[in-house]
Design an enzyme around this catalytic site. Structure first.
Site, PDB file in Angstrom:
ATOM      1  N   CYS A 160       0.856  -1.191   0.000  1.00 54.29           N
ATOM      2  CA  CYS A 160       0.000   0.000   0.000  1.00 54.29           C
ATOM      3  C   CYS A 160       0.887   1.234   0.000  1.00 54.29           C
ATOM      4  O   CYS A 160       1.801   1.333   0.814  1.00 54.29           O
ATOM      5  CB  CYS A 160      -0.898   0.055   1.232  1.00 54.29           C
ATOM      6  N   GLU A 211      -8.096   9.007   1.479  1.00 51.89           N
ATOM      7  CA  GLU A 211      -7.566   8.559   0.193  1.00 51.89           C
ATOM      8  C   GLU A 211      -8.649   8.100  -0.775  1.00 51.89           C
ATOM      9  O   GLU A 211      -9.693   7.585  -0.365  1.00 51.89           O
ATOM     10  CB  GLU A 211      -6.596   7.383   0.398  1.00 51.89           C
TER      11      GLU A 211
END
Length: 363
Positions: free
Chosen positions: A212, A272
């Site tokens: 990630c 995000e």
């Protein structure tokens, strides 16, 4: 005689030299500001150096350390403050950068330029002092430029990783940026999970999907056609975190996007638009290639094993914490739905349901 104007008086007589002198004097009086600007331009090349030196002195950086922040943090690759100074002198003068700072024309941009440079230096100074006590390598990466977007994933600018992850910016909604989450499966259909290293600034020592991170505000990772910019960023981080170089951008399949907001602690958080990427490949000896500054452990799990982890919050008899994005994707059953379609997804290079591929799942 008749018509003779008579002798010229001193007041009516001007030599060519006198005329030129008077005209120049008048011109100077009328255009004093213009002359000052013209002369100033002759020395404009010195101003960045003088201004930078004065700002550094004002910030107390002349001796190379700030409130205990290590000199290596500030000096590596010209460090946080000097690198911003270097970028400022070069990049702030470019027209598109002047526009982003709010300059309305090409005239009179010197004051705005120095004001912008000063703001940038001060911002980096406070970034450095706020990261005191954190791992230097992780602190260095906090100056990377993330891609700011709106809730429809349209690019609206860029900001440092530090600015986009402070909890205040997250809660105000000013830090929404692009990210990606890679889910790497082996030939048996098992998912590779990683445990984030204790050195990580956000969500340390938490379990999550394979990899990630964020695409950066750079040309090759801004490219949006076929999501190639995000896939390039994922390829870069797979190599940097896990030592996986055999997964190319072409091996990564874009599925969809999710939007979420979550705190990490009382100082940091995430907000995000997260791109979901699948890949399937057997990776040999991955434990030997891990970057210990990024990843402390990895494990392959089946669907049944992951469901048990979600239920008991245990892995190999130890309590585990999960990252919020991974927890949302898994507990919403989205992950398991996609997992059931893994073979089809890898074959057609995407989700069978194109509507889901084009939407943004908002949590």
């Amino acid at each position: 005689g008749p018509g003779d104007p008579g002798p010229r008086t001193p007041s009516s007589f001007h030599s060519p030299m006198t005329l030129r002198t008077d005209c120049e004097g008048e011109q100077r009086r009328r255009c004093r500001h213009h002359h000052f600007q013209c002369r100033s331009r002759s020395f404009a090349f010195l101003l960045p150096l003088l201004s930078t030196a004065m700002i550094l002195l004002q910030l107390g950086l002349a001796e190379g350390s700030v409130s205990g922040v290590s000199t290596s943090l500030l000096s590596k690759n010209m460090g946080l403050v000097p690198s911003e100074m270097r970028r400022g002198i070069g990049t702030h003068l470019r027209w598109e950068r002047r526009e982003s700072l709010g300059f309305r024309s090409r005239r009179n941009t010197i004051p705005e330029y120095y004001a912008g440079l000063r703001r940038s230096l001060r911002r980096q100074f406070f970034t450095a002092t706020s990261l005191e006590g954190y791992d230097p390598a992780q602190a260095e990466m906090m100056r990377e430029e993330c891609i700011l977007v709106d809730e429809d994933d349209r690019i609206r600018g860029h900001a440092s990783k530090y600015e986009t992850h402070t909890l205040g910016s997250v809660m105000k909604g000013t830090a929404l940026h692009r990210a990606f989450s890679v889910f790497l499966f082996d030939s048996k259909g098992r998912l590779l999970l990683q445990k984030r290293a204790k050195e990580k600034i956000t969500f340390p020592e938490t379990w999550t999907n394979t990899c990630c991170s964020h695409p950066l505000y750079r040309e090759e990772e801004l490219e949006e056609e076929d999501h190639v910019g995000v896939r390039r960023a994922a390829n870069r981080k797979l190599n940097q975190e896990l030592g996986v170089s055999s997964v190319s951008p072409d091996d990564l399949v874009f599925l969809t996007r999710i939007l979420y907001k979550a705190p990490s602690d009382d100082k940091w958080g995430e907000h995000e638009v997260d791109y979901i990427l699948f890949a399937q490949k057997d990776i040999s000896e991955i434990e030997d290639n891990l970057n210990p500054n990024e990843v402390s452990e990895v494990v392959h799990v089946s669907q049944e094993q992951l469901r048990k982890i979600l239920k008991t919050r245990e892995l190999n008899g130890q309590l585990v914490k999960l990252t919020p994005w991974f927890k949302l994707i898994a507990e919403s059953e989205l992950l398991f739905d996609w997992w059931d379609q893994l073979n089809v997804i890898m074959k057609i290079k995407g989700l069978p349901n194109r509507e889901d591929a084009n939407r943004i799942f908002k949590f």
